[in-house]
Design a protein around this motif. Structure first.
Motif, PDB file in Angstrom:
ATOM      1  N   LYS A 203      10.619  -8.084 -20.768  1.00 12.69           N
ATOM      2  CA  LYS A 203      11.459  -9.578 -20.463  1.00 12.69           C
ATOM      3  C   LYS A 203      10.581  -9.225 -18.812  1.00 12.69           C
ATOM      4  N   ALA A 206       8.175 -12.210 -17.878  1.00 15.24           N
ATOM      5  CA  ALA A 206       7.733 -13.391 -17.929  1.00 15.24           C
ATOM      6  C   ALA A 206       7.671 -13.853 -16.709  1.00 15.24           C
ATOM      7  N   ALA A 228       6.989 -16.676 -20.930  1.00 19.60           N
ATOM      8  CA  ALA A 228       8.617 -16.571 -21.969  1.00 19.60           C
ATOM      9  C   ALA A 228       9.011 -15.509 -22.337  1.00 19.60           C
ATOM     10  N   VAL A 229       9.943 -14.605 -22.811  1.00 20.22           N
ATOM     11  CA  VAL A 229      10.263 -13.775 -23.621  1.00 20.22           C
ATOM     12  C   VAL A 229      11.421 -14.228 -24.219  1.00 20.22           C
ATOM     13  N   ILE A 230      12.060 -14.524 -24.733  1.00 16.43           N
ATOM     14  CA  ILE A 230      13.584 -14.762 -25.122  1.00 16.43           C
ATOM     15  C   ILE A 230      13.951 -13.107 -25.704  1.00 16.43           C
ATOM     16  N   CYS A 231      13.496 -12.259 -27.059  1.00 18.49           N
ATOM     17  CA  CYS A 231      13.711 -11.570 -27.327  1.00 18.49           C
ATOM     18  C   CYS A 231      12.988 -10.290 -26.998  1.00 18.49           C
ATOM     19  N   GLU A 232      13.424  -8.894 -26.807  1.00 21.07           N
ATOM     20  CA  GLU A 232      11.507  -7.595 -26.997  1.00 21.07           C
ATOM     21  C   GLU A 232      11.861  -7.473 -27.756  1.00 21.07           C
ATOM     22  N   LEU A 241      10.370 -13.580 -30.232  1.00 18.48           N
ATOM     23  CA  LEU A 241      10.055 -15.040 -29.475  1.00 18.48           C
ATOM     24  C   LEU A 241       9.413 -15.407 -28.435  1.00 18.48           C
ATOM     25  N   SER A 242       8.235 -15.568 -27.925  1.00 18.68           N
ATOM     26  CA  SER A 242       7.321 -16.001 -27.045  1.00 18.68           C
ATOM     27  C   SER A 242       6.614 -16.874 -27.496  1.00 18.68           C
ATOM     28  N   TYR A 243       6.812 -17.848 -25.969  1.00 19.92           N
ATOM     29  CA  TYR A 243       5.072 -18.893 -25.640  1.00 19.92           C
ATOM     30  C   TYR A 243       4.951 -19.059 -24.401  1.00 19.92           C
ATOM     31  N   SER A 257       3.611 -20.049 -30.444  1.00 16.58           N
ATOM     32  CA  SER A 257       4.955 -18.694 -30.637  1.00 16.58           C
ATOM     33  C   SER A 257       4.673 -17.951 -31.043  1.00 16.58           C
TER      34      SER A 257
END
Length: 259
Positions: A203, A206, A228-232, A241-243, A257
């Motif tokens: 995270k 990000a 963007a890092v949603i979950c490690e 999930l990152s984008y 994604s």
């Protein structure tokens, strides 16, 4: 006990007198004339910019200057000559129309091209016909084109960002949130620094990324990319999930994604 007031040898003179004599000799000993030198300002210059060939230590009785292209005073390579007697400049065979010589001997070279890279020689002449010569060089570099940044998934939990540039001989610097990127033990750069790999993504990774391409005379940065890092990884369930998105002004277009 009194301090000695004379040299221990017979017929000596007081040591204060010796110091005074040395001091006077040092004061009256003429310093050698400083050598004529040329300083390119700047020494590495971008194509289309200007350079000043700044002259130092010109003789006080100099009456004329002659600038040549190359390392020898060949008349066929004469750029321009200047007379302090008539206060006039005379172009030579190598004059391009982009050179201006000043009364102190310095030469301004404008709107440089890559082929202007090389050595330049100045010859000065005094009123008693003594001549002095100095040679210096400068380099003209092309303007660096703006690089682009491409991101790809190498594994479900890692990302690789590549700085794309067609310019040769450039160096690459990575920028994170407008500061020089500080590498962690999860980050790795390729040998040419063009690719940045992060494995695994956390995270704290990000944020906004850029790469900067530079040569000795110019530099430019890519558009900002936002990771963007949603979950490690590893999560409680195998989802990362990152984008990455291009940031141009206030517009943000998702480009990748992972899941």
């Amino acid at each position: 006990m009194q301090p000695p007031s004379a040299c221990p040898c017979r017929g000596g003179i007081p040591w204060q007198g010796v110091l005074l004599a040395v001091s006077l000799l040092t004061f009256w000993n003429p310093h050698p004339t400083a050598q004529l030198t040329i300083e390119p300002v700047p020494s590495d210059v971008a194509e289309g910019r200007d350079v000043l060939l700044l002259v130092h230590n010109v003789s006080g009785n100099a009456v004329g200057y002659a600038w040549y292209r190359g390392q020898i005073t060949d008349r066929t390579r004469l750029i321009v000559s200047y007379s302090n007697l008539t206060h006039s400049a005379t172009p030579g065979p190598a004059f391009s129309g982009r050179e201006t010589v000043y009364p102190n001997g310095s030469l301004l070279f404008v709107n440089l091209k890559k082929e202007d890279t090389g050595f330049y020689t100045l010859q000065t002449t005094t009123d008693n016909f003594d001549a002095e010569v100095a040679t210096e060089e400068f380099c003209v570099h092309g303007l660096v084109a703006q690089p682009s940044l491409r991101a790809t998934n190498t594994e479900p939990h890692s990302v690789a960002m590549t700085c794309l540039s067609g310019d040769p001989g450039i160096s690459i610097t990575w920028i994170f949130n407008s500061q020089t990127l500080q590498l962690t033990d999860r980050m790795q750069l390729s040998p040419d620094h063009r690719t940045l790999s992060i494995d695994p993504v956390r995270k704290e990774d990000a944020g906004e990324y850029q790469c900067e391409a530079s040569n000795p005379a110019s530099s430019t940065k890519s558009d900002r990319y936002r990771l963007a890092v949603i979950c490690e990884w590893p999560p409680s369930h195998p989802v990362l999930l990152s984008y990455i998105s291009t940031v141009k002004g206030h517009h943000m277009a998702p480009a990748m994604s992972m899941g």
